[in-house]
Design a protein around this motif. Structure first.
Motif: not given
Length: 398
Positions: A2-4, A95-96
């Motif tokens: 989902e982050s990617c 997101n990371f």
């Protein structure tokens, strides 16, 4: 994932906007160049000795004004693009997690022994990948004794695996011939698949290669008739289509790149099993396991920070949560206590009761109301009615 996907969405916005700005810029610059060229040709048609008229000055001023206006628009669009690009960085930060220190234990590499073990496993990994020069340089610079590196046949297997991917079957066929009896005893399909690829390679020569292909089939396929009769019949059927080319026949799948990839993977798998070595490098297995565990550990870190809890997994030689690895990355049997639901460790090994049931030492101590000191106390097995002394439990190893 989902982050990617979130970051990829922002990247797509940048690409789309950049493409739109590029197309628009090309049109604007083209219009400006065309306009200036027309002005230059108009001025050049006049008398070189004559002065610029008032009308021409006005036209030049209008051209400059339009050019400046278009340049300002291009600058504004370019500035907007920078804003879109910056959103990609913000999406990555959002997101990371850039700080992984909370999920690692740097104290592990404080001892010389552990550093040497790390250098050793890295050198073995490079040797397995055929990168002998890198491994030799690592051994020399780290001071690792060369005799500590046990040579593995994997380096040869890796070179053969790469050769198959490049269309060179000679090394693989030589290896399969050397171990033909062992492969047959394991019911391996490797040798036949290698000869099938070699046969199809000959057929790529066209009609003039028909005699050579038939000779190769008679020489090498006889031993496989019982196991691969139908496959051999299909291979012989390809000879009918030599005038138009096998790639134009129903058997074109036999020349597909997937056949080479499959055979290369079968070679690596069967060869490693036959020689008793791991298919994957221990270093790559560790890295893949770490990548699998990292998202769960990062989520746990966020919970710890919100509740101001620290040092959960620094005190013991185990992770605070269970990490489910892929089956191919499991090499050791693991015992989990059915009472406390904890995995066994050196400090908490599995104990076998007289009745045959196995629980952990911690569970045995809890059932005994304390450490096992004498034979006066008798406990009842939690899974059967048998009573026994705690001291009768035997340590077992998995």
């Amino acid at each position: 994932m989902e982050s990617c996907a979130a970051v990829e969405k922002e990247v797509e916005k940048v690409i789309n906007k950049f493409s739109a700005i590029n197309d628009h810029s090309q049109r604007i610059i083209g219009d400006v160049i065309s306009h200036v060229e027309k002005l230059r040709s108009t001025i050049a048609e006049g008398n070189p000795d004559s002065k610029v008229t008032t009308g021409q000055v006005q036209v030049l001023n209008e051209a400059l004004t339009k050019t400046k206006d278009k340049l300002h628009r291009l600058t504004t669009e370019h500035r907007d693009l920078h804003g879109t690009v910056s959103k990609v960085g913000k999406a990555i930060d959002r997101n990371f997690v850039p700080d992984f220190t909370a999920t690692s234990r740097t104290d592990v590499f404080q001892t010389e022994r552990n550093v040497m073990l790390l250098n050793k496993i890295m050198a073995q990994h490079f040797y397995r990948q055929g990168m002998d020069d890198v491994a030799d340089a690592l051994i020399k610079e780290s001071g690792l004794p060369a005799e500590d590196i046990v040579p593995e046949p994997y380096a040869e297997l890796h070179r053969i695996w790469e050769a198959i991917h490049t269309g060179n079957l000679a090394p693989a066929l030589d290896w399969a011939t050397r171990y033909s009896a062992e492969l047959d005893s394991r019911n391996s399909t490797l040798e036949f698949k290698l000869h099938r690829l070699a046969f199809m390679q000959i057929l790529n020569g066209g009609v003039q290669a028909q005699t050579e292909a038939i000779t190769y089939a008679r020489t090498n396929f006889a031993k496989f008739v019982r196991r691969f009769e139908k496959d051999i019949q299909i291979l012989m059927g390809t000879l009918i289509y030599l005038p138009i080319g096998v790639h134009n026949s129903p058997y074109k799948y036999l020349t597909a790149p997937e056949m080479w990839i499959e055979t290369a993977d079968v070679f690596l798998k069967d060869a490693c099993q036959l020689l008793g070595i791991n298919k994957d490098s221990p270093l790559s297995v560790i890295v893949n396991a770490g990548c699998t565990a990292l998202p769960a550990l990062l989520n746990l870190k966020q919970v710890m920070m919100s509740r101001q809890v620290t040092g959960i997994w620094n005190g013991r030689d185990e992770l605070p949560i269970e990490i489910d690895l892929e089956p191919e990355n499991r090499f050791h049997s693991i015992f989990a206590c059915p009472i406390l639901r904890q995995q066994s460790s050196d400090e908490n090994p599995p104990m076998k009761l007289l009745c045959g049931h196995v629980i952990s030492r911690d569970a045995l101590n809890k059932l005994s109301n304390g450490p096992i000191m004498n034979n006066t106390f008798r406990l009842k097995c939690p899974y059967c009615p048998m009573e026994q002394c705690p001291s009768d439990a035997k340590l077992i190893y998995f």
